[in-house]
Design a protein around this motif. Structure first.
Motif, PDB file in Angstrom:
ATOM      1  N   GLN A  71     -11.143 -35.575  30.855  1.00  0.00           N
ATOM      2  CA  GLN A  71      -9.951 -34.735  30.670  1.00  0.00           C
ATOM      3  C   GLN A  71     -10.409 -33.321  30.325  1.00  0.00           C
ATOM      4  OE1 GLN A  71      -6.132 -36.223  29.519  1.00  0.00           O
ATOM      5  NE2 GLN A  71      -6.225 -35.071  27.600  1.00  0.00           N
ATOM      6  N   GLY A  82     -10.263 -34.861  35.511  1.00  0.00           N
ATOM      7  CA  GLY A  82     -10.786 -34.196  36.694  1.00  0.00           C
ATOM      8  C   GLY A  82     -12.302 -34.244  36.733  1.00  0.00           C
ATOM      9  N   ARG A 135     -15.531 -31.599  37.872  1.00  0.00           N
ATOM     10  CA  ARG A 135     -15.950 -30.247  38.252  1.00  0.00           C
ATOM     11  C   ARG A 135     -17.432 -30.241  38.567  1.00  0.00           C
ATOM     12  NH1 ARG A 135     -19.797 -28.062  36.079  1.00  0.00           N
ATOM     13  NH2 ARG A 135     -19.046 -27.436  34.018  1.00  0.00           N
ATOM     14  N   ALA A 143     -13.628 -28.097  41.850  1.00  0.00           N
ATOM     15  CA  ALA A 143     -13.111 -29.145  40.965  1.00  0.00           C
ATOM     16  C   ALA A 143     -11.909 -29.796  41.604  1.00  0.00           C
ATOM     17  CB  ALA A 143     -12.732 -28.560  39.605  1.00  0.00           C
ATOM     18  N   VAL A 144     -11.732 -31.068  41.302  1.00  0.00           N
ATOM     19  CA  VAL A 144     -10.533 -31.787  41.690  1.00  0.00           C
ATOM     20  C   VAL A 144      -9.920 -32.373  40.425  1.00  0.00           C
ATOM     21  CG1 VAL A 144     -11.855 -33.888  42.243  1.00  0.00           C
ATOM     22  CG2 VAL A 144      -9.550 -33.568  43.165  1.00  0.00           C
ATOM     23  N   PHE A 145      -8.642 -32.072  40.221  1.00  0.00           N
ATOM     24  CA  PHE A 145      -7.913 -32.510  39.042  1.00  0.00           C
ATOM     25  C   PHE A 145      -6.746 -33.397  39.464  1.00  0.00           C
ATOM     26  CE2 PHE A 145      -9.709 -28.395  37.871  1.00  0.00           C
ATOM     27  CZ  PHE A 145     -10.198 -28.618  36.584  1.00  0.00           C
ATOM     28  N   ASP A 146      -6.320 -34.291  38.574  1.00  0.00           N
ATOM     29  CA  ASP A 146      -5.021 -34.915  38.778  1.00  0.00           C
ATOM     30  C   ASP A 146      -3.981 -33.801  38.824  1.00  0.00           C
ATOM     31  OD1 ASP A 146      -3.385 -37.621  38.592  1.00  0.00           O
ATOM     32  OD2 ASP A 146      -2.352 -36.127  37.355  1.00  0.00           O
ATOM     33  N   ALA A 171      -3.545 -34.825  44.167  1.00  0.00           N
ATOM     34  CA  ALA A 171      -4.611 -34.048  43.527  1.00  0.00           C
ATOM     35  C   ALA A 171      -4.394 -32.547  43.670  1.00  0.00           C
ATOM     36  CB  ALA A 171      -5.956 -34.438  44.126  1.00  0.00           C
ATOM     37  N   TRP A 172      -5.016 -31.811  42.760  1.00  0.00           N
ATOM     38  CA  TRP A 172      -5.115 -30.353  42.844  1.00  0.00           C
ATOM     39  C   TRP A 172      -6.589 -30.003  42.985  1.00  0.00           C
ATOM     40  CZ3 TRP A 172      -6.441 -26.361  38.911  1.00  0.00           C
ATOM     41  CH2 TRP A 172      -6.177 -25.063  39.381  1.00  0.00           C
TER      42      TRP A 172
END
Length: 429
Positions: A130, A174, A176, A190-193, A220-221
């Protein structure tokens, strides 16, 4: 007799707390505590005049897992917020670019909890858990001292991403990856929820009240950037960053229904069309303008950031901010800082079109939103090594883009420009 060893009880300058802290540091464990308290007042304009007190206690730990467990190149970090008080923007000014970066609903919440693994002698690092995006993406150290929230996490991403994106007070799970591609070139992705809170009405901070949902199933973002350092900063940030982001979720049209008529057209459904995906581009330039004679690592620095996103699905389609930061200007007060900044958020063409449609169908000459801008002047006086006092002045133009004042019964008056005065205190340990 030799000099006492640091941490020895024979040394009157060493307190038991400092002794224990050094012992933990020897094991690779560090604790931190920062309390930001601020009194802010809307003295003119906005929705109504008034004053608030707000505070945020940030408790954190960073652990060198190599020292503690022999896990080479690994670091663990976690921190939590205890937030209390009211928000001036929410209750008085009514603007988009929040007056304060600590403005949040009262709560005690977990913020970050991640592990970072360093590889290839530090040339590559992977962070998982997180985490937030605002400290590594679209950021600048020149902006750290400013009070307005948009000068931290930019006003565009904060306005258009679900739940405001991964930034205070809501971090998300996520991964990074950061690579040092050369002496002056760094790339990060990076890929984040894509949403810190579950779907539903109301504030996302209420839908994720304690930061413990750890959501991983939302669209995803994705964000990436490349940063090139000019190499002449002498310790002051100097470089150019360019990047882009993409969100894989669905977003409401700012003007039309699925049938292609205005959302406010009485003959339509009143429900906005759902549009797949959202994206944006950004750039940051940082440049020292002059170095201090007292300390070459300080002086006058300039930063500007520009962001853009599609108009049809975003309330804000263009954002720019710029700031000048002055440090090292006083030999007697070497750690004081002074800054002036301006931020500007343009309301998208689609949202402005909806305002014109509302005028047409309602017959009321309600305002058509255009932009919001904020000018900030602030001075940080470092009173002691761990206590700072910071007066601030902010002038907010066209709050909420010049939206209708909710306290105007006729519905024809914009929210008035606001003058905000305040003082922030920061106590760190």
């Amino acid at each position: 007799m030799g000099a006492p060893v640091a941490g020895n009880a024979a040394d009157p300058a060493v307190t038991p707390a400092a002794d224990h802290r050094q012992t933990l540091a020897d094991w690779g464990v560090q604790f931190s505590a920062t309390y930001i308290g601020e009194t802010l007042a809307d003295v003119s304009g906005g929705m109504r005049r008034g004053a608030i007190y707000a505070g945020r206690l940030d408790l954190g730990t960073t652990i060198d897992l190599d020292r503690l467990l022999g896990w080479r190149g690994a670091t663990f970090h976690a921190n939590m917020f205890q937030i209390h008080g009211n928000g001036l923007s929410r209750n008085y000014v009514g603007n988009l670019l929040l007056v304060s970066g600590i403005e949040s609903l009262p709560a005690t919440r977990l913020y970050e909890a991640w592990i970072e693994q360093s590889l290839l002698g530090g040339a590559l690092s992977i962070k998982a858990g997180q985490q937030s995006a605002d400290t590594e993406f679209i950021d600048s150290r020149y902006l750290d001292m400013f009070v307005n929230a948009a000068l931290g996490w930019p006003g565009l991403t904060g306005a258009v991403l679900p739940s405001g994106g991964p930034s205070p007070p809501l971090a998300v799970p996520g991964i990074r990856i950061k690579a040092q591609l050369g002496d002056n070139l760094t790339a990060s992705v990076a890929v984040f929820d894509g949403d810190a809170a579950p779907p539903g009405p109301g504030d996302p901070q209420i839908r994720n009240p304690n930061g413990l949902l750890f959501r991983v199933h939302d669209p995803a973002w994705l964000i990436g950037q490349v940063k090139y350092g000019f190499g002449n900063g002498n310790g002051m940030p100097s470089g150019l960053t360019a990047g882009a982001w993409y969100h894989f979720g669905e977003f409401d049209s700012q003007r039309f229904t699925a049938q292609g008529v205005s959302i406010v057209d009485p003959a339509g459904s009143g429900l906005p069309a759902r549009l797949r995906g959202d994206q944006g581009v950004f750039a940051v330039i940082e440049q020292p303008l002059a170095h201090s004679a007292a300390d070459p690592a300080k002086g006058t620095g300039f930063v500007a950031r520009v962001l853009a996103s599609p108009s049809d699905r975003n309330l804000v389609s263009f954002y720019v901010d710029a700031a000048l930061l002055f440090t090292g200007f006083s030999r007697s007060r070497p750690d004081d800082k002074f800054g002036v900044a301006i931020s500007y958020a343009r309301i998208s063409d689609a949202a402005r079109g909806l305002d014109r449609d509302l005028r047409r169908w309602s017959g009321v000459a309600s305002p058509i939103r255009d932009f919001e801008a904020v000018i900030e002047l602030t001075y940080l006086a470092q009173i002691t090594g761990n206590f700072a006092l910071q007066p601030v002045i902010e002038y907010v133009m066209h709050p909420a883009g010049g939206a209708t004042d909710p306290f105007d019964p006729a519905g024809t008056r914009r929210i008035r420009d606001a003058l905000v005065l305040g003082i922030r205190t920061t106590l760190s340990y």
